[in-house]
Motif scaffolding. Structure first.
Motif, PDB file in Angstrom:
ATOM      1  N   TRP A 100       0.929  -1.321  -0.312  1.00 58.91           N
ATOM      2  CA  TRP A 100      -0.514  -0.116  -0.078  1.00 58.91           C
ATOM      3  C   TRP A 100       1.293   1.153   0.035  1.00 58.91           C
ATOM      4  O   TRP A 100       1.154   2.160   0.662  1.00 58.91           O
ATOM      5  CB  TRP A 100      -1.208  -0.165   1.045  1.00 58.91           C
ATOM      6  CG  TRP A 100      -1.928  -1.109   1.328  1.00 58.91           C
ATOM      7  CD1 TRP A 100      -1.392  -2.549   1.039  1.00 58.91           C
ATOM      8  CD2 TRP A 100      -3.156  -1.109   1.032  1.00 58.91           C
ATOM      9  NE1 TRP A 100      -3.155  -3.077   1.416  1.00 58.91           N
ATOM     10  CE2 TRP A 100      -3.764  -2.473   1.151  1.00 58.91           C
ATOM     11  CE3 TRP A 100      -4.006   0.020   1.035  1.00 58.91           C
ATOM     12  CZ2 TRP A 100      -5.105  -2.518   0.981  1.00 58.91           C
ATOM     13  CZ3 TRP A 100      -5.917  -0.200   1.021  1.00 58.91           C
ATOM     14  CH2 TRP A 100      -6.071  -1.700   0.983  1.00 58.91           C
ATOM     15  N   LEU A 105      -2.823   3.579  -7.548  1.00 59.67           N
ATOM     16  CA  LEU A 105      -1.407   2.602  -7.144  1.00 59.67           C
ATOM     17  C   LEU A 105      -1.946   2.545  -9.160  1.00 59.67           C
ATOM     18  O   LEU A 105      -3.207   2.102  -8.764  1.00 59.67           O
ATOM     19  CB  LEU A 105      -1.612   1.278  -6.840  1.00 59.67           C
ATOM     20  CG  LEU A 105      -1.467   2.334  -5.228  1.00 59.67           C
ATOM     21  CD1 LEU A 105      -1.514   0.974  -4.019  1.00 59.67           C
ATOM     22  CD2 LEU A 105       0.371   2.516  -4.891  1.00 59.67           C
ATOM     23  N   TYR A 106      -1.406   1.946  -9.843  1.00 66.78           N
ATOM     24  CA  TYR A 106      -1.454   1.413 -10.877  1.00 66.78           C
ATOM     25  C   TYR A 106      -1.896  -0.330 -10.407  1.00 66.78           C
ATOM     26  O   TYR A 106      -1.014  -0.792 -10.165  1.00 66.78           O
ATOM     27  CB  TYR A 106      -0.444   1.734 -11.725  1.00 66.78           C
ATOM     28  CG  TYR A 106      -0.844   1.009 -13.424  1.00 66.78           C
ATOM     29  CD1 TYR A 106      -2.036   1.499 -13.651  1.00 66.78           C
ATOM     30  CD2 TYR A 106       0.100  -0.619 -13.731  1.00 66.78           C
ATOM     31  CE1 TYR A 106      -2.247   0.942 -15.067  1.00 66.78           C
ATOM     32  CE2 TYR A 106      -0.698  -1.517 -14.839  1.00 66.78           C
ATOM     33  CZ  TYR A 106      -0.801  -0.951 -15.792  1.00 66.78           C
ATOM     34  OH  TYR A 106      -1.828  -1.160 -16.712  1.00 66.78           O
ATOM     35  N   PHE A 107      -3.110  -0.834 -11.099  1.00 57.69           N
ATOM     36  CA  PHE A 107      -3.123  -2.139 -11.366  1.00 57.69           C
ATOM     37  C   PHE A 107      -3.595  -2.820 -12.895  1.00 57.69           C
ATOM     38  O   PHE A 107      -4.252  -2.285 -13.106  1.00 57.69           O
ATOM     39  CB  PHE A 107      -4.507  -2.125 -10.348  1.00 57.69           C
ATOM     40  CG  PHE A 107      -4.229  -2.143  -8.862  1.00 57.69           C
ATOM     41  CD1 PHE A 107      -4.421  -3.120  -8.350  1.00 57.69           C
ATOM     42  CD2 PHE A 107      -4.596  -1.153  -8.568  1.00 57.69           C
ATOM     43  CE1 PHE A 107      -4.228  -2.910  -6.424  1.00 57.69           C
ATOM     44  CE2 PHE A 107      -4.649  -0.761  -6.999  1.00 57.69           C
ATOM     45  CZ  PHE A 107      -4.080  -1.364  -6.132  1.00 57.69           C
ATOM     46  N   SER A 263       0.717   7.565 -11.111  1.00 58.76           N
ATOM     47  CA  SER A 263       0.762   7.170  -9.578  1.00 58.76           C
ATOM     48  C   SER A 263       1.461   7.047  -8.509  1.00 58.76           C
ATOM     49  O   SER A 263       2.641   7.834  -8.273  1.00 58.76           O
ATOM     50  CB  SER A 263       0.452   5.904  -9.897  1.00 58.76           C
ATOM     51  OG  SER A 263       1.514   5.152 -10.077  1.00 58.76           O
ATOM     52  N   ILE A 264       0.793   6.693  -6.913  1.00 57.65           N
ATOM     53  CA  ILE A 264       1.691   6.716  -6.097  1.00 57.65           C
ATOM     54  C   ILE A 264       1.527   8.224  -4.796  1.00 57.65           C
ATOM     55  O   ILE A 264      -0.574   8.198  -4.445  1.00 57.65           O
ATOM     56  CB  ILE A 264       2.999   6.380  -5.686  1.00 57.65           C
ATOM     57  CG1 ILE A 264       3.009   5.620  -6.525  1.00 57.65           C
ATOM     58  CG2 ILE A 264       2.918   6.513  -4.199  1.00 57.65           C
ATOM     59  CD1 ILE A 264       4.662   4.699  -5.846  1.00 57.65           C
ATOM     60  N   LYS A 315       3.130  -7.357  -6.318  1.00 57.63           N
ATOM     61  CA  LYS A 315       2.479  -6.530  -6.817  1.00 57.63           C
ATOM     62  C   LYS A 315       3.349  -4.514  -6.808  1.00 57.63           C
ATOM     63  O   LYS A 315       3.613  -4.330  -7.649  1.00 57.63           O
ATOM     64  CB  LYS A 315       1.471  -5.381  -6.148  1.00 57.63           C
ATOM     65  CG  LYS A 315       0.084  -6.890  -6.702  1.00 57.63           C
ATOM     66  CD  LYS A 315      -0.270  -7.097  -7.701  1.00 57.63           C
ATOM     67  CE  LYS A 315      -0.954  -5.782  -8.038  1.00 57.63           C
ATOM     68  NZ  LYS A 315      -1.588  -5.654  -9.704  1.00 57.63           N
ATOM     69  N   PHE A 319       3.681  -1.423  -8.892  1.00 55.84           N
ATOM     70  CA  PHE A 319       3.677  -0.335  -8.611  1.00 55.84           C
ATOM     71  C   PHE A 319       4.421   0.949  -8.464  1.00 55.84           C
ATOM     72  O   PHE A 319       4.362   1.955  -8.639  1.00 55.84           O
ATOM     73  CB  PHE A 319       2.997  -0.494  -6.429  1.00 55.84           C
ATOM     74  CG  PHE A 319       1.947  -1.015  -6.743  1.00 55.84           C
ATOM     75  CD1 PHE A 319       0.518  -1.172  -8.001  1.00 55.84           C
ATOM     76  CD2 PHE A 319       1.749  -1.802  -5.526  1.00 55.84           C
ATOM     77  CE1 PHE A 319      -0.664  -1.823  -7.200  1.00 55.84           C
ATOM     78  CE2 PHE A 319       0.133  -2.333  -5.368  1.00 55.84           C
ATOM     79  CZ  PHE A 319      -0.789  -2.450  -6.125  1.00 55.84           C
TER      80      PHE A 319
END
Length: 364
Positions: A100, A105-107, A263-264, A315, A319
């Motif tokens: 986390w 976050l990129y999924f 992201s983030i 992941k 991320f």
């Protein structure tokens, strides 16, 4: 300032787990272990979002309740942000382990950048899926469950979204007081969104922030006077710094290199780069932003244990993207003019953001 994973919020969680007979993945804080030798029935950790050392010193007098009971400065995790730091406290894991890392976050499973806590698509109010994406793909076992499984004590989370839900700070202190009066041994975690919420809107040194920190301090002092056989630890997830944001759409050469939106966080920015631009990106980035960010490749992030030690989450590499830009000045980067731009923010590596307090009040 790099996160110190031997003296951080992760290690506070480890001390809590050890005290209640549960297994911890990381070293404990010896100075907290020493406090816990008094064998308190209740251990309460209250996290005031954004109350870093810098804020404590700026907004409170030296003889104030919090500063009189400040026993140690220690480290947030990296990224120094609520999503990663509170998850570390609620899991006992580093960001490398729990995954986390930040607000968005990129999924790849959805090919979307998702706001992890609130389950919306980046820069929109649109729900990312009909299930909670982050909970599905990056689940973890909570500190509460670990304590309960150890069989020595109970454990509670008091917040707007915890096991014991509240809506105001008065309700939070009342619920903690009520729980402490019961006979069982227990751990209680209380989370409150200020001063962070107000800092975002008014800046980290505003008079409004001074007022709210003093109010929260006074309410906790009153609460502590009502307790017995209880150790209260007040801490934070990160500090804050005032900033100005760059807008990435203003940099068309960089923008065209992206596979996905950034992201983030605005001060810990993951870049997923098209294959043909992987070599050109760091050159163009440094040309655009000079020395205001530390730009690391995915390999450098992992080799330098930027996000902690332990077993890397499956992941994690996705991320952090191909490159991670870490703010080391008073700047951030947002994706477009539609992105939120706060007056004050966090997630970077300045001392203002990384240094947090351990304030301890013991009542026998």
């Amino acid at each position: 300032m790099y996160a110190d994973y031997e003296n951080s919020i992760v290690n506070l969680a480890s001390s809590i787990l050890k005290y209640f007979g549960a297994k911890s993945e990381h070293n404990t804080l010896e100075y907290v272990d020493e406090l816990l030798k008094d064998e308190y029935k209740n251990v309460v950790v209250i996290l005031l979002d954004g109350l870093g050392i810098d804020a404590l010193q700026h907004h409170l007098a030296e003889n104030s309740f919090f500063r009189k009971h400040l026993i140690k400065e220690y480290s947030s995790v990296f990224p120094s942000t609520t999503t990663s730091a509170t998850t570390s406290l609620e899991s006992g894991l580093t960001p490398l382990e729990h995954g986390w890392l930040g607000w968005s976050l990129y999924f790849s499973e959805l090919d979307k950048v998702v706001n992890a806590f609130i389950n919306t698509e980046k820069d929109t109010d649109t729900q990312a899926a009909d299930y909670h994406v982050a909970s599905k793909y990056i689940p973890y076992k909570s500190i509460y469950q670990k304590i309960k499984d150890a069989g020595m004590a109970n454990a509670f989370s008091v917040s707007k979204f915890g096991s014991n839900k509240i809506e105001s700070f008065n309700e939070l202190t009342n619920e903690i007081t009520r729980l402490c009066a019961t006979s069982e041994k227990k751990y209680i975690y209380g989370y409150w969104e200020n001063p962070d919420l107000l800092m975002h809107e008014t800046g980290c040194y505003s008079s409004e922030v001074t007022e709210i920190i003093n109010k929260l301090q006074n309410k906790l002092e009153v609460m502590c006077e009502k307790l017995s056989d209880t150790l209260v630890i007040v801490t934070a997830d990160h500090g804050h710094c005032n900033l100005k944001n760059y807008i990435l759409t203003d940099y068309p050469k960089l923008f065209k290199m992206l596979k996905h939106p950034i992201s983030i966080e605005t001060r810990a920015i993951a870049f997923h780069i098209k294959d043909e631009f992987l070599n050109d990106f760091p050159i163009e980035f440094k040309s655009s932003f000079k020395n205001e960010f530390l730009l690391l490749s995915k390999k450098e992030v992992i080799e330098n244990n930027i996000c902690g030690n332990g077993k890397m989450h499956p992941k994690f590499e996705e991320f952090i993207g191909d490159y991670l830009a870490i703010a080391i000045s008073d700047k951030g980067i947002v994706y477009s003019k539609d992105s939120n731009q706060f007056i004050s923010n966090h997630a970077g590596m300045t001392e203002q953001e990384m240094k947090i307090p351990i304030i301890a009040i013991g009542m026998k």
